[in-house]
Enzyme design. Structure first.
Site, PDB file in Angstrom:
ATOM      1  N   CYS A 130       0.836  -1.197   0.000  1.00  0.00           N
ATOM      2  CA  CYS A 130       0.000   0.000   0.000  1.00  0.00           C
ATOM      3  C   CYS A 130       0.876   1.253   0.000  1.00  0.00           C
ATOM      4  CB  CYS A 130      -0.931   0.016   1.215  1.00  0.00           C
ATOM      5  SG  CYS A 130      -1.956   1.496   1.278  1.00  0.00           S
ATOM      6  N   GLY A 265     -11.219  -3.933  -9.540  1.00  0.00           N
ATOM      7  CA  GLY A 265     -11.140  -2.908  -8.518  1.00  0.00           C
ATOM      8  C   GLY A 265     -11.904  -1.649  -8.869  1.00  0.00           C
TER       9      GLY A 265
END
Length: 303
Positions: A130, A265
């Site tokens: 991330c 996504g």
């Protein structure tokens, strides 16, 4: 109908289409739009051992063919998930997979241990990639040593299917993939978002509060495809491909490049039912080309 079932290690999927963490909530938010039990799996939003407030606003920005986000893993923590969210999702007839993050090896391990206690969560996706947190996250995923350290520690305490999410913000993603494979990862998912930024020219300021954020959407697909293809040549464990998938054709391309399954996504925000359309589209592709099973197209790219 073609056979659409695939396996990620010991984890059976009814089809290769799943939703990516951070774009599909906990799944139940999309239940009004479609039958979410048709999905091969749902990767729920990022979970940490302690609650996280996330980053300050603004933390989203639209870009050409994509978006930037800097949400920063906002969530109420693993205990809240176990006590309040898990009872709502445990009986959904698909694989509910938790994306696990941390700011240190110890917090990754603690979160994985807590999720391991939940009987009907068959896998975790270890997020070592991330770009939107100041500690942990991508810091572990951009070196072989860092990736190995956190995967080795989590593997010792997590007995179920362990998927590791890889960062594209590296020189050679295959080195990281081989490193986590060597430490016992059952599969890898790639790619996470790419590091990007947006600027407001009139105000002469960055748009995001964090200045930089994670770029996703159709604009990253060529990079994601290339990395999936490279990684498929480097490791023996299954690959879950993601990055800019917006229709069945994109999904098929990732599978031809070597992905066993895919995640959708950003496009969930554009069309909440896209994943169901992709399942049907993959089936149509297999029937049109005479494939009895979707497994026949995995890595079937001709050079």
């Amino acid at each position: 109908m073609a056979e659409l079932n695939v396996n990620i290690g010991n984890l059976p999927l009814k089809n290769p289409v799943m939703t990516a963490s951070g774009t599909f909530g906990y799944g139940i938010e999309y239940a009004d739009f479609m039958d979410i039990s048709r999905l091969g799996g749902i990767f729920v939003k990022g979970t940490t051992i302690q609650p996280r407030e996330g980053n300050s606003y603004p933390r989203m920005a639209e870009t050409p063919s994509g978006m930037l986000n800097a949400v920063g893993l906002q969530n109420k923590g693993a205990d809240y998930f176990a006590e309040h969210i898990y009872p709502q999702i445990k009986d959904i007839d698909t694989n509910m997979i938790v994306n696990v993050s941390g700011s240190s090896v110890e917090t990754y391990v603690a979160c994985a241990e807590r999720i391991a206690e939940l009987e009907k969560i068959p896998a975790i996706e270890l997020n070592i990639s991330c770009p939107n947190v100041k500690q942990g996250g991508m810091a572990f995923g951009v070196t072989c040593a860092g990736a190995s350290e956190v995967v080795r520690a989590v593997r010792k305490v997590y007995p179920k299917t362990l998927i590791v999410k890889l960062s594209p913000n590296v020189t050679d993603i295959t080195e990281i993939a081989r490193a986590v494979e060597g430490e016992g990862a059952d599969a890898v998912s790639l790619i996470n978002t790419m590091l990007g930024m947006a600027i407001d020219a009139e105000k002469r300021r960055p748009i995001l509060s964090t200045i930089t954020g994670g770029l996703s959407g159709p604009c990253v697909k060529p990079v994601a495809l290339r990395m999936v293809w490279q990684t498929s040549k480097a490791v023996k464990i299954p690959i879950i491909g993601l990055g800019g998938i917006s229709n069945w054709k994109d999904a098929v391309e990732f599978m031809l490049a070597g992905a066993t399954a895919i995640q959708i996504g950003t496009y969930n925000f554009v069309d909440p039912t896209v994943s169901i359309k992709v399942i049907d589209g993959i089936n149509g592709y297999c029937e049109r080309h005479g494939f009895k099973s979707v497994r026949e197209i995995i890595g079937a790219l001709e050079s």
